[in-house]
Design a protein around this motif. Structure first.
Motif, PDB file in Angstrom:
ATOM      1  N   ASP A 434       0.824  -1.202   0.000  1.00  0.00           N
ATOM      2  CA  ASP A 434       0.000   0.000   0.000  1.00  0.00           C
ATOM      3  C   ASP A 434       0.861   1.256   0.000  1.00  0.00           C
ATOM      4  O   ASP A 434       0.410   2.325  -0.434  1.00  0.00           O
ATOM      5  N   ALA A 435       2.110   1.140   0.466  1.00  0.00           N
ATOM      6  CA  ALA A 435       3.016   2.289   0.485  1.00  0.00           C
ATOM      7  C   ALA A 435       4.427   1.779   0.719  1.00  0.00           C
ATOM      8  O   ALA A 435       4.978   1.882   1.811  1.00  0.00           O
ATOM      9  N   CYS A 436       5.021   1.219  -0.323  1.00  0.00           N
ATOM     10  CA  CYS A 436       6.358   0.631  -0.207  1.00  0.00           C
ATOM     11  C   CYS A 436       7.406   1.693  -0.516  1.00  0.00           C
ATOM     12  O   CYS A 436       7.357   2.325  -1.585  1.00  0.00           O
ATOM     13  N   PRO A 437       8.369   1.934   0.387  1.00  0.00           N
ATOM     14  CA  PRO A 437       9.440   2.891   0.087  1.00  0.00           C
ATOM     15  C   PRO A 437      10.093   2.564  -1.245  1.00  0.00           C
ATOM     16  O   PRO A 437      10.397   1.403  -1.540  1.00  0.00           O
ATOM     17  N   VAL A 438      10.305   3.578  -2.054  1.00  0.00           N
ATOM     18  CA  VAL A 438      10.731   3.336  -3.428  1.00  0.00           C
ATOM     19  C   VAL A 438      12.072   2.610  -3.485  1.00  0.00           C
ATOM     20  O   VAL A 438      12.284   1.758  -4.363  1.00  0.00           O
ATOM     21  N   ASP A 439      12.984   2.889  -2.565  1.00  0.00           N
ATOM     22  CA  ASP A 439      14.276   2.195  -2.572  1.00  0.00           C
ATOM     23  C   ASP A 439      14.108   0.711  -2.278  1.00  0.00           C
ATOM     24  O   ASP A 439      14.795  -0.138  -2.874  1.00  0.00           O
ATOM     25  N   THR A 440      13.200   0.378  -1.370  1.00  0.00           N
ATOM     26  CA  THR A 440      12.911  -1.025  -1.064  1.00  0.00           C
ATOM     27  C   THR A 440      12.278  -1.704  -2.279  1.00  0.00           C
ATOM     28  O   THR A 440      12.600  -2.856  -2.610  1.00  0.00           O
ATOM     29  N   PHE A 441      11.397  -0.989  -2.934  1.00  0.00           N
ATOM     30  CA  PHE A 441      10.743  -1.525  -4.128  1.00  0.00           C
ATOM     31  C   PHE A 441      11.763  -1.804  -5.220  1.00  0.00           C
ATOM     32  O   PHE A 441      11.768  -2.887  -5.820  1.00  0.00           O
ATOM     33  N   PHE A 442      12.649  -0.850  -5.476  1.00  0.00           N
ATOM     34  CA  PHE A 442      13.661  -1.045  -6.512  1.00  0.00           C
ATOM     35  C   PHE A 442      14.610  -2.183  -6.147  1.00  0.00           C
ATOM     36  O   PHE A 442      15.016  -2.963  -7.021  1.00  0.00           O
ATOM     37  N   ALA A 443      14.971  -2.293  -4.882  1.00  0.00           N
ATOM     38  CA  ALA A 443      15.883  -3.363  -4.462  1.00  0.00           C
ATOM     39  C   ALA A 443      15.282  -4.728  -4.751  1.00  0.00           C
ATOM     40  O   ALA A 443      15.994  -5.666  -5.146  1.00  0.00           O
ATOM     41  N   ARG A 444      13.982  -4.857  -4.562  1.00  0.00           N
ATOM     42  CA  ARG A 444      13.302  -6.124  -4.835  1.00  0.00           C
ATOM     43  C   ARG A 444      13.295  -6.433  -6.334  1.00  0.00           C
ATOM     44  O   ARG A 444      13.733  -7.510  -6.758  1.00  0.00           O
ATOM     45  N   ILE A 445      12.813  -5.513  -7.138  1.00  0.00           N
ATOM     46  CA  ILE A 445      12.632  -5.828  -8.563  1.00  0.00           C
ATOM     47  C   ILE A 445      13.959  -5.872  -9.306  1.00  0.00           C
ATOM     48  O   ILE A 445      14.067  -6.549 -10.341  1.00  0.00           O
ATOM     49  N   ASN A 446      14.986  -5.202  -8.785  1.00  0.00           N
ATOM     50  CA  ASN A 446      16.293  -5.232  -9.445  1.00  0.00           C
ATOM     51  C   ASN A 446      16.862  -6.646  -9.534  1.00  0.00           C
ATOM     52  O   ASN A 446      17.642  -6.953 -10.443  1.00  0.00           O
ATOM     53  N   GLN A 447      16.458  -7.516  -8.604  1.00  0.00           N
ATOM     54  CA  GLN A 447      16.931  -8.897  -8.625  1.00  0.00           C
ATOM     55  C   GLN A 447      16.482  -9.635  -9.874  1.00  0.00           C
ATOM     56  O   GLN A 447      17.073 -10.648 -10.263  1.00  0.00           O
ATOM     57  N   PHE A 448      15.415  -9.148 -10.501  1.00  0.00           N
ATOM     58  CA  PHE A 448      14.829  -9.837 -11.648  1.00  0.00           C
ATOM     59  C   PHE A 448      15.117  -9.131 -12.972  1.00  0.00           C
ATOM     60  O   PHE A 448      14.603  -9.549 -14.008  1.00  0.00           O
TER      61      PHE A 448
END
Length: 461
Positions: A434-448
């Motif tokens: 609902d409100a994911c910090p953008v750096d955390t979001f990028f860290a997750r998707i960068n793995q893929f």
């Protein structure tokens, strides 16, 4: 690998009358007929849409960008089964306000509007080709009239949210700078986007300065679904995954059902062996239209009583859901397969978000990506969606990424899937969607996101 899979199905053919039963060695955590997918409120035929009545903005924040990744609407089957006597026709007659213009010239209506009509001539029946295509006005895999209506309704719902409620998008589209549109090269995704935008801006003119550019990639370099021609390693990865003990137990457990349906459908070959994709499509496309389920071909002019049943439809759905989850989320090499299937497109979404944060996207407010179930599902796997969210994406599934800027300058990403904040699996609750910090979001998707997609696709291990 195909030989091994075919052997499993062939061995099961002698037991086609037997219903699948419990198998203590199965890859499923419980009896295959009831494994842990809550499909009680699931409807493949219709996705849920965001609602202005229940939608609430992120507190103390300003919306900066909306990225909508959607699946096309209702369509005819892409896995063809020869028609049977009494089959209902498919309808794809709705008018499409499409026009052409010469390359290098202004994007204006120089040829007039037209609509596509698939015609099945009368002589078709006379000369014996009637068993080569169904009746009606549709091609295989074409968006139906219902599919167009679904996307028009989705666009209308988002208008209520982003235009009427939030005042984020303009009520009238006087300039196309606010919109970026991309679809795959396939007509059903183009028509879905057209219908979506007609619902979002219903009174949009066809003046040259309001013609929305429709971006597509050439088929050979497409990234919105697994590109097996450009990325040969995808084939080897799938072979490795389906050769695992877990997947082979699954095939053996459900082999009798697959063999019986193959006979009922009158199909054979590698496309129908080892995967439930074709069976799911052939059954659910008909189910969504209330059509009769397929029966085995008649023998010497005598109708057969062997037909697919509602129970078959339900079990095929369970099998297909398990198969997708095993291949793209849960099984060995699933992460690599997902990375090479959708990672480059994930990179496109990330780069666009980063460009907006850097102030490099100009007046852009909405990016619409019109794709397929094979676009939406791997994205859900990247995010670690829970079992309910990873049921086969219904027609018009909508995965929305919102970028918000908080009053203190921090940015967060909200992810909404089919009208609800995306739910993550218990083992992958890596952020609040609902409100994911953008750096955390990028860290997750960068793995893929591959850094060298051509190199990774050429690798053999």
């Amino acid at each position: 690998m195909r030989v091994a899979i075919a052997a499993v199905v062939a061995a099961a053919a002698g037991a086609v009358a037997a219903a699948p039963g419990p198998n203590p060695d199965s890859a499923f955590e419980v009896d295959v007929a009831h494994y842990r997918y809550d499909d009680s409120a699931y409807d493949y035929c219709y996705a849920e849409y965001p609602s202005a009545q229940t939608y609430a903005p992120v507190a103390d924040a300003q919306l900066e960008l909306v990225q909508a990744v959607v699946r096309h609407g209702d369509r005819t089957p892409v896995n063809y089964i020869a028609p049977r006597a009494g089959d209902e026709p498919w309808a794809c007659d709705a008018v499409e306000n499409t026009y052409l213009h010469a390359a290098g010239e202004p994007a204006q209506n120089t040829t007039g509007a037209f609509r596509q009509v698939i015609a099945v001539p009368e002589w078709n029946r006379q000369f014996g080709f009637e068993n080569q295509i169904w009746r009606g006005s549709c091609e295989e895999g074409e968006l139906t009239d219902r599919g167009k209506s679904q996307h028009h309704a989705l666009g209308s719902q988002l208008r209520q949210v982003y235009v009427d409620k939030l005042k984020y998008l303009p009520a009238e589209l006087s300039s196309t700078d606010a919109v970026y549109l991309r679809t795959t090269h396939i007509w059903r995704t183009k028509n879905s986007a057209e219908s979506f935008l007609a619902g979002l801006w219903p009174r949009r003119s066809i003046a040259p300065d309001t013609a929305i550019p429709l971006h597509t990639y050439p088929k050979r370099i497409e990234t919105m679904y697994g590109n097996y021609d450009a990325c040969p390693r995808l084939n080897s990865l799938l072979s490795e995954i389906t050769a695992t003990d877990g997947y082979q137990r699954f095939l053996k457990d459900q082999g009798p059902l697959m063999a019986r349906l193959a006979h009922t459908f009158g199909v054979s070959g590698s496309h129908w062996e080892g995967s439930w994709d074709g069976y799911f499509d052939a059954l659910h496309a008909r189910k969504c239209h209330g059509m009769k389920l397929p029966c085995a071909p008649s023998q010497n002019g005598t109708a057969t009583a062997e037909c697919a049943t509602a129970d078959d439809v339900a079990q095929v759905a369970r099998n297909a859901n398990y198969e997708w989850a095993y291949k793209y989320r849960d099984g060995p090499q699933a992460g690599v397969l997902t990375r090479l299937t959708i990672g480059s497109f994930v990179g496109t979404l990330r780069d666009q978000l980063q460009a907006r944060i850097a102030g490099k996207t100009g007046a852009l407010k909405l990016a619409l990506y019109s794709g397929h179930d094979s676009t939406v599902w791997p994205l859900l796997a990247v995010l670690g969606a829970d079992n309910h969210s990873t049921l086969w994406p219904p027609y018009t599934s909508n995965l929305v990424f919102e970028l918000w800027k908080k009053q203190d300058g921090r940015r967060v990403v909200r992810v909404i899937f089919n009208g609800q904040t995306l739910r993550l699996s218990e083992s992958a609750k890596w952020c609040d969607m609902d409100a994911c910090p953008v750096d955390t979001f990028f860290a997750r998707i960068n793995q893929f996101i591959p850094t060298d997609i051509a190199g990774e696709c050429a690798a053999t291990s």
